[in-house]
Write an enzyme that holds these catalytic residues in place. Structure first.
Site, PDB file in Angstrom:
ATOM      1  N   CYS A 113      48.339  44.505  33.117  1.00  0.00           N
ATOM      2  CA  CYS A 113      49.481  45.136  33.201  1.00  0.00           C
ATOM      3  C   CYS A 113      50.711  44.165  32.736  1.00  0.00           C
ATOM      4  O   CYS A 113      51.891  44.601  32.406  1.00  0.00           O
ATOM      5  CB  CYS A 113      49.826  45.659  34.612  1.00  0.00           C
ATOM      6  SG  CYS A 113      49.608  44.483  35.855  1.00  0.00           S
ATOM      7  N   GLU A 124      52.286  50.800  40.802  1.00  0.00           N
ATOM      8  CA  GLU A 124      52.588  49.834  39.729  1.00  0.00           C
ATOM      9  C   GLU A 124      52.026  50.414  38.430  1.00  0.00           C
ATOM     10  O   GLU A 124      50.605  50.560  38.320  1.00  0.00           O
ATOM     11  CB  GLU A 124      52.042  48.460  40.085  1.00  0.00           C
ATOM     12  CG  GLU A 124      52.539  47.407  38.950  1.00  0.00           C
ATOM     13  CD  GLU A 124      51.366  47.189  37.827  1.00  0.00           C
ATOM     14  OE1 GLU A 124      51.531  47.868  36.888  1.00  0.00           O
ATOM     15  OE2 GLU A 124      50.291  46.541  38.146  1.00  0.00           O
TER      16      GLU A 124
END
Length: 527
Positions: A301, A264
């Site tokens: 994120c 990720e």
């Protein structure tokens, strides 16, 4: 007590010659403990132990794995104030954030414990034999998910607990039946060692095989490279930068036996503000997004780095409202001098692009390692033509893109890189007027949000935390929630296998009483 050593299974070890210290960004000083980077011998020993632990750990029941995961949660809580104090001293993050992240970490572990204790997650599927079928008899086939083997998890800089040593990746892999080697993040190695000690205690207390977990220190990339290239490692989990994730992905692909890397790698998380929503509630959304952009100093994120709107008075007013609100927020500390250095560098790269204007930037004095939040504005045509404006600026930074019309908005969204999230802010029936915008956004993101902010990720089975590349390396899987267990397994079928030798999940009597798909019907009954 923090020793600075590596956990090689149950053993503390410090054979390496390279040492390093963590850093307190609030005080702007190094912390006292010296950490020893894992040597090649320690790396190989950790992997060899993990490989030898794989079969006996795989044979543990779901109830036994659940007891292990719950014991880890209990041991983390037992670390009490020492863990919180260490977390804060290594990250610059406040005590409340540390406590909240500890709660999330413990919650994730218990959620996976419940999942494996119940057992239906293995997707047991049975198609019974039909020896009288013509022109060829039908065999008996029974399929379930089985663990991949030893895996490597890379700790994340921005989540010292929830995405690191005993974070979601580790919890999911252990739940699946995979021994785990954590490559501890150098920014919070002390926090990592404390959590590793909790896992080691839990493993011993619940009679898990030695090697089911190891924690290796590393100040730079070499330990991670050796782990990914080791032939006995079967998968990798990573949360971090695009550069780091892609490097690991390429290394894994170049092996004689390529392995999956579930990385990720960040996102700018586009937010579309539709005109009626801004006209009716612009001030409300400005306040909400000033908080979202600056939350955790922008080190999430899911930070909203790109805001889109259609030119008009509503958007003009919103830009001013957001500018006013974001300047009311007190700057906060970033994780490390290197991280704020990268923030300032990447922000300046963006500001140097032709056509980008600053709408608001904190101009007052700030302490060392505290970030100045910034909001910028650019025209849609300029944004389309300059790919550098699409790149993530990790920190409290957001860019507003003024689109000429709906058609340009559609084109821009369709040409975005892959993202973790996309958000639409709308009022009343307004949303129904933008079907193509919604359709385009769905192709670019893993999760679409209505009238909210992307910061804040619920840990539950329905969560999708992942998206098209470069947000993640495999958009089919989530990095958050119990469904993330499916990254660490593969489907395996038994054909015409003797009943007594089948795993309990596939036996005729269904001794575990789990849900199974039998001849196309979900049932818990005997076959």
């Amino acid at each position: 007590m923090i020793t600075g050593k590596n956990y090689i299974g149950q053993e503390l070890s410090a054979l390496g010659e390279t040492t390093f210290k963590t850093f307190n960004p609030v005080l702007n000083i190094e912390n006292k403990t010296e950490f020893v980077e894992a040597s090649p011998e320690e790396i190989d020993k950790a992997v060899t132990l993990a490989a030898s632990a794989y079969m006996p750990y795989n044979q543990k029941s779901g109830a036994e794995k659940a007891a292990f995961l719950n014991a880890i949660a209990d041991e983390i809580l037992a670390l009490d104030d020492l863990l919180i104090e260490t977390y804060c001293s290594e990250s610059g993050l406040p005590e409340g954030r540390a406590q909240g992240e500890r709660g999330r970490t413990v919650g994730q572990l218990r959620a996976f414990a419940d999942l494996v204790a119940e057992g239906s997650w293995v997707d047991a599927t049975i198609d019974t034999a039909d020896p009288n079928r013509t022109p060829a008899p039908k065999p008996d086939l029974r399929k379930m998910l089985v663990p991949l083997g030893p895996v490597v998890i890379f700790g994340a800089s921005n989540f010292p607990l929830a995405f690191s040593t005993a974070g979601g990746d580790t919890a999911a892999a252990l739940a699946a039946g995979c021994p785990v080697i954590v490559k501890s993040h150098p920014l919070h190695a002390g926090t990592g060692e404390l959590v590793a000690s909790a896992i080691a205690k839990a493993a011993k207390a619940t009679d898990m095989p030695n090697g089911v977990f190891s924690n290796l220190n590393s100040s730079d990339i070499e330990v991670g490279v050796q782990l990914v290239q080791h032939p006995q490692i079967k998968a990798v989990g990573f949360t971090g930068s695009l550069k780091g994730g892609r490097a690991l992905y390429d290394l894994a692909a170049q092996r004689d036996e390529p392995i999956p890397v579930f990385a990720e790698m960040g996102s700018v998380n586009p937010v579309i503000f539709l005109p009626e929503a801004l006209q009716n509630n612009g001030a409300k959304w400005a306040k909400t997004y000033a908080g979202s952009i600056t939350m955790g100093s922008g080190q999430f994120c899911t930070n909203p780095g790109l805001l889109f709107g259609i030119k008009g008075k509503e958007l003009t007013d919103f830009i001013q409202q957001l500018s006013d609100e974001i300047l009311k927020v007190e700057p906060s500390c970033m994780l490390h001098p290197n991280i704020i250095g990268a923030y300032e560098k990447n922000k300046q790269t963006a500001l140097n692009q032709s056509g980008l204007m600053v709408a608001a930037e904190h101009e007052g004095d700030v302490a060392l390692n505290f970030a100045r939040q910034t909001v910028t504005v650019v025209q849609g045509k300029t944004f389309l033509e300059n790919g550098k404006l699409h790149q993530e600026v990790f920190g409290p930074f957001s860019m507003i893109v003024e689109c000429e019309n709906t058609a340009q908005l559609q084109t821009i969204i369709a040409n975005l890189e892959g993202q973790l999230t996309g958000t639409i802010i709308s009022d009343g029936e307004e949303l129904s007027q933008y079907p193509q915008v919604i359709a385009n956004l769905q192709t670019r993101v893993g999760r679409i949000i209505f009238n909210g902010a992307p910061t804040g990720v619920e840990v539950c089975p329905a969560m999708q935390h992942g998206g098209p590349y470069p947000a993640s390396t495999d958009s089919r899987f989530t990095a958050v929630g119990t469904q993330s267990i499916k990254r660490w397994v593969r489907p395996f079928s038994f054909q015409d296998w003797p009943e007594g030798l089948l795993p309990n999940e596939l036996k005729r009597e269904n001794p575990l009483k789990i849900n199974r798909l039998v001849n196309g019907i979900v049932t818990k009954t005997t076959v």
